[in-house]
Design a protein around this motif. Structure first.
Motif, mmCIF file in Angstrom:
data_model
loop_
_atom_site.group_PDB
_atom_site.id
_atom_site.type_symbol
_atom_site.label_atom_id
_atom_site.label_comp_id
_atom_site.label_asym_id
_atom_site.label_seq_id
_atom_site.Cartn_x
_atom_site.Cartn_y
_atom_site.Cartn_z
ATOM 1 N N ALA A 72 0.825 -1.206 0.000
ATOM 2 C CA ALA A 72 0.000 0.000 0.000
ATOM 3 C C ALA A 72 0.853 1.248 0.000
ATOM 4 C CB ALA A 72 -0.925 0.009 1.222
ATOM 5 N N LEU A 73 0.323 2.267 -0.636
ATOM 6 C CA LEU A 73 0.890 3.617 -0.597
ATOM 7 C C LEU A 73 -0.145 4.493 0.091
ATOM 8 C CD1 LEU A 73 2.878 5.895 -1.589
ATOM 9 C CD2 LEU A 73 1.425 6.043 -3.629
ATOM 10 N N THR A 74 0.271 5.224 1.104
ATOM 11 C CA THR A 74 -0.627 6.128 1.820
ATOM 12 C C THR A 74 -0.084 7.542 1.746
ATOM 13 O OG1 THR A 74 -1.387 4.392 3.330
ATOM 14 C CG2 THR A 74 -1.683 6.674 4.038
ATOM 15 N N ILE A 75 -0.975 8.464 1.458
ATOM 16 C CA ILE A 75 -0.648 9.890 1.535
ATOM 17 C C ILE A 75 -1.479 10.433 2.688
ATOM 18 C CG2 ILE A 75 -0.416 12.057 0.282
ATOM 19 C CD1 ILE A 75 -0.774 10.414 -2.328
ATOM 20 N N SER A 76 -0.814 10.927 3.713
ATOM 21 C CA SER A 76 -1.521 11.214 4.969
ATOM 22 C C SER A 76 -2.361 12.480 4.905
ATOM 23 C CB SER A 76 -0.514 11.323 6.116
ATOM 24 O OG SER A 76 0.407 12.363 5.844
ATOM 25 N N SER A 77 -1.913 13.486 4.189
ATOM 26 C CA SER A 77 -2.654 14.738 4.107
ATOM 27 C C SER A 77 -2.383 15.334 2.727
ATOM 28 C CB SER A 77 -2.209 15.704 5.220
ATOM 29 O OG SER A 77 -2.882 16.941 5.095
ATOM 30 N N LEU A 78 -3.307 15.095 1.824
ATOM 31 C CA LEU A 78 -3.089 15.463 0.426
ATOM 32 C C LEU A 78 -2.793 16.937 0.241
ATOM 33 C CD1 LEU A 78 -5.825 13.373 -1.389
ATOM 34 C CD2 LEU A 78 -3.357 13.253 -1.825
ATOM 35 N N GLN A 79 -1.807 17.198 -0.590
ATOM 36 C CA GLN A 79 -1.478 18.564 -0.984
ATOM 37 C C GLN A 79 -1.795 18.730 -2.469
ATOM 38 O OE1 GLN A 79 -0.423 20.931 1.415
ATOM 39 N NE2 GLN A 79 -1.217 19.169 2.571
ATOM 40 N N PRO A 80 -1.970 19.959 -2.913
ATOM 41 C CA PRO A 80 -2.353 20.167 -4.327
ATOM 42 C C PRO A 80 -1.393 19.500 -5.319
ATOM 43 C CG PRO A 80 -2.600 22.198 -3.085
ATOM 44 C CD PRO A 80 -1.953 21.214 -2.160
ATOM 45 N N GLU A 81 -0.122 19.454 -4.986
ATOM 46 C CA GLU A 81 0.867 18.887 -5.918
ATOM 47 C C GLU A 81 0.832 17.358 -5.955
ATOM 48 O OE1 GLU A 81 1.457 20.831 -3.301
ATOM 49 O OE2 GLU A 81 3.226 20.164 -2.138
ATOM 50 N N ASP A 82 0.039 16.735 -5.086
ATOM 51 C CA ASP A 82 -0.014 15.271 -5.047
ATOM 52 C C ASP A 82 -0.995 14.681 -6.053
ATOM 53 O OD1 ASP A 82 0.170 15.307 -1.406
ATOM 54 O OD2 ASP A 82 1.756 15.501 -2.924
ATOM 55 N N GLY A 99 1.698 -2.095 -11.847
ATOM 56 C CA GLY A 99 0.267 -2.053 -11.696
ATOM 57 C C GLY A 99 -0.313 -1.162 -12.787
ATOM 58 N N GLN A 100 -1.634 -1.190 -12.924
ATOM 59 C CA GLN A 100 -2.258 -0.456 -14.025
ATOM 60 C C GLN A 100 -2.398 1.033 -13.745
ATOM 61 O OE1 GLN A 100 -3.746 -2.343 -11.830
ATOM 62 N NE2 GLN A 100 -5.969 -1.952 -11.689
ATOM 63 N N GLY A 101 -2.082 1.449 -12.533
ATOM 64 C CA GLY A 101 -2.105 2.863 -12.180
ATOM 65 C C GLY A 101 -3.352 3.273 -11.423
ATOM 66 N N THR A 102 -3.186 4.284 -10.579
ATOM 67 C CA THR A 102 -4.310 4.881 -9.851
ATOM 68 C C THR A 102 -4.260 6.376 -10.073
ATOM 69 O OG1 THR A 102 -4.353 3.186 -8.129
ATOM 70 C CG2 THR A 102 -5.317 5.337 -7.587
ATOM 71 N N ARG A 103 -5.330 6.892 -10.662
ATOM 72 C CA ARG A 103 -5.404 8.324 -10.913
ATOM 73 C C ARG A 103 -6.027 9.003 -9.705
ATOM 74 N NH1 ARG A 103 -8.352 11.301 -16.098
ATOM 75 N NH2 ARG A 103 -7.694 13.419 -15.566
ATOM 76 N N LEU A 104 -5.294 9.922 -9.121
ATOM 77 C CA LEU A 104 -5.749 10.656 -7.944
ATOM 78 C C LEU A 104 -6.200 12.036 -8.401
ATOM 79 C CD1 LEU A 104 -6.088 11.084 -4.914
ATOM 80 C CD2 LEU A 104 -3.613 11.353 -4.736
ATOM 81 N N GLU A 105 -7.515 12.287 -8.248
ATOM 82 C CA GLU A 105 -8.099 13.522 -8.772
ATOM 83 C C GLU A 105 -8.604 14.389 -7.638
ATOM 84 O OE1 GLU A 105 -9.995 12.013 -12.943
ATOM 85 O OE2 GLU A 105 -11.019 11.377 -11.108
ATOM 86 N N ILE A 106 -8.700 15.670 -7.918
ATOM 87 C CA ILE A 106 -9.224 16.614 -6.928
ATOM 88 C C ILE A 106 -10.747 16.539 -6.912
ATOM 89 C CG2 ILE A 106 -9.403 19.042 -6.266
ATOM 90 C CD1 ILE A 106 -6.778 19.519 -7.737
#
Lengths: 107, 125
Positions: A72-82, A99-106
């Protein structure tokens, strides 16, 4: 070959949220799992190596965990650049696989 | 610091071959394990092949066996990837990337820590 399955394929989140992306391997292996971040039009950037080690300069809000088949990859507190696409990659054996990728959207 | 600079965009017809270059600076090519990864439009990353430092040989993804050849010119510190019998599905950005690895007490691979800027290969009639 080791197949890597990421989930979710996309996620919407807000600045300050905590997000976890998972990566499951088709067979277990030791800790040689890497995570990359890719922004549109750019080359991928190595963030985490050997499951949980942050590359120099990577913010501490990023963390990696796991063993065997589940990582797992965890981002604890998302910032705009993430906001980007994230890929896991097994570096345990050839052929390397992503892996096929995970798109992280705002949100 | 290692830097990788790739050759420019290519447009090829189906059935043709393409050869993409990757110039290394900051290190010599013999100190690196060079790999190639591609990304079709709107798709994920796909490992094409690269140098296995443990077995001292180049390894390719099964999917590309027989169509891809990776070579190195150590006199100019330039790596090459040639893909033949091109088809429309080969349209992609091709990246060279340096594999970070360790070799004591045995080989282990951390990931690809330095990447080229990418070369767009378009296959179209």
């Amino acid at each position: 070959d080791i197949q890597m399955t990421q989930s979710p394929s996309s996620v919407s989140a807000s600045v300050g949220d905590r997000v976890t992306i998972t990566c499951r391997a088709s067979q277990g292996f030791s800790s040689w799992l890497a995570w990359y971040q890719q922004k549109p039009g750019k080359a991928p950037k190595l963030l985490i190596y050997a499951t949980s080690n942050l590359l120099s300069g990577v913010p501490s809000r990023f963390s990696g965990s796991g063993s065997g088949t589940d990582f797992a990859l965890t981002i604890s507190s998302l910032q705009p650049e993430d906001f980007a696409t994230y890929y896991c990659q097994q570096a345990n054996s050839f052929p390397f696989t992503f892996g096929q990728g995970t798109r992280l959207e705002i949100k | 610091q290692v830097q990788l600079v790739q050759s420019g965009a290519e447009v090829k017809k189906p059935g043709a071959s393409v050869k993409v270059s990757c110039k290394v600076s900051g290190y010599t090519l013999t100190e690196l394990s060079m790999h190639w990864v591609r990304q079709a439009p709107g798709k994920g990353l796909e490992w094409v092949g690269g140098f296995n430092p443990k077995d001292d040989e180049t390894v390719y993804a099964q999917k590309f066996q027989g169509r891809v050849t990776m070579t190195e010119d150590t006199s100019t510190d330039t790596a090459y990837m040639e893909l033949s019998s091109l088809r429309s599905e080969d349209t992609a950005v091709y990246y060279c990337a340096s594999l970070w690895f360790g070799e004591l007490p045995h080989y282990y691979y951390y990931g690809m820590d330095v990447w080229g800027q990418g070369t767009t290969v378009t296959v179209s009639s």
